[in-house]
Design an enzyme around this catalytic site. Sequence first.
Site, PDB file in Angstrom:
ATOM      1  N   TYR A 142     -58.500  79.540   2.677  1.00 27.79           N
ATOM      2  CA  TYR A 142     -57.198  80.148   2.367  1.00 27.79           C
ATOM      3  C   TYR A 142     -56.766  81.028   3.528  1.00 27.79           C
ATOM      4  CZ  TYR A 142     -53.472  82.681   0.024  1.00 27.79           C
ATOM      5  OH  TYR A 142     -52.249  83.216  -0.304  1.00 27.79           O
ATOM      6  N   ASP A 234     -60.373  83.577  10.789  1.00 28.31           N
ATOM      7  CA  ASP A 234     -59.578  84.367   9.852  1.00 28.31           C
ATOM      8  C   ASP A 234     -60.525  85.381   9.207  1.00 28.31           C
ATOM      9  OD1 ASP A 234     -58.240  85.439   7.693  1.00 28.31           O
ATOM     10  OD2 ASP A 234     -57.385  83.543   7.013  1.00 28.31           O
ATOM     11  N   LYS A 263     -56.182  93.717   5.324  1.00 29.71           N
ATOM     12  CA  LYS A 263     -56.940  94.487   4.351  1.00 29.71           C
ATOM     13  C   LYS A 263     -57.524  95.771   4.937  1.00 29.71           C
ATOM     14  CE  LYS A 263     -57.817  90.305   1.630  1.00 29.71           C
ATOM     15  NZ  LYS A 263     -56.872  90.515   0.531  1.00 29.71           N
TER      16      LYS A 263
END
Length: 445
Positions: A142, A234, A263
Amino acid sequence: MRDERSRELYDRALSVMPGGVNSSVRATMPYPLFVERGDGGHVIDADGNRLIDYVMGYGPLLYGHDLPDSVQSAIQSHASAGPMYGAPTEVEIDLAEFVARHVPSVESVRFVNSGTEATVSAVRLARGYTGRDKIVVMQGGYHGAQETTLVDGEAGDAHPSTPGVPQEFARHTLPIPFNDEEAAQEVFEEYGDDIAAVLTEPILGNTGIVMPEDGYHETLRDLCDDYGSLLIFDEVITGFRVGGLQCAQGEFGVTPDVTTFGKIVGGGFPVGAIGGTAEIIESFTPAGEVFQSGTFSGHPVTMAAGYESLTYAAENDVYEHVNRLGEKLREGITEICEDQAPEYTVVGTDSMFKTVFTREAPESFENSCSGGCRQRPTCPRYETCPKNGGDVASAQTDRWERVFWQEMREQGVFLTANQFECQFTSYAHTDEDVEKTLEAYKEAL
């Protein structure tokens, strides 16, 4: 457990927001838990229920809901000085220097506003830098809500995974199974001269937490070098959570060309970042020709929160604490599964954990990975542990959402609402929280 207020709020939300939520993963059954406030390692919902929180905002909250004094002071100071300026500030340099000093792949950084924006920009950068169009991604990986990676299928036969993405976008995306070296070699043999980049999470983090097998990332690194493609990690989830300040790439010893962050790097505020070698990152405008820009990029409050959060982690025992609790949870859940559900697989590393409701596994846990699946070939459960996103998807995913998540909430534990997203320990969690959580697992399983 009372839930009348959450139900009322959901009813209101349905009339003004699609599905009653602003992110689809929050749409739990029969309705979401509406949170009123956080308190350390806990949340208090709209009905006054207090729950141990392992969602942690889906990863950004390394410190839980109580920030260190230095972080709180920096946030308040920059917020009181003005909302934002549309001009550079010193604190964004401070944060960029910190990231470049600690992360192996990073010499230069461009800050953006979300993990999705970071991966979108990284894909555009790779295409602009190499002059190629095709991107290799992992099935089940994702990378945010972007057209390039919202695809299903296989290399050469990919199709959009959602309405609204043109088939033409999917034509340039080459999905392969994670941990499959042969598939990686084959896709480069067929498309290598057209591949701009391989985009992968170092650990699949939105698919139940799948660790890489030994040598897999090294294979991707070698293939990218051989064919002149970029390797993009990622690290939106793993960045500054796995491997400490060096991130997952430091732990695995594989250095990508480009890394995306989100994040934790923003200290709990909206953020994204793209880092890499100066030569590549300076392809972004205005230094280069690949367009990238954003009104809120490098927002001073976010930059201050991120810089002070990472500085505090560098000077204190933050990673030792969160990793120890993560290990204690994984080992404890493994023992519970051995007694009650030996077919299940406990996964995770450092401060990440999850239980995948796999359907088959040996009943014996002897000589198995006790602190989370490590893809160890000598483990007796190796053949049945999840190796890629498809393996996780074939688990008992409905049982998590319809039964287990609900029961854990009744036991006072707030987990991510489906089988796929991972869970996190924080600096605010305690050994007592872990013990209560393990008791809840015993009841719920």
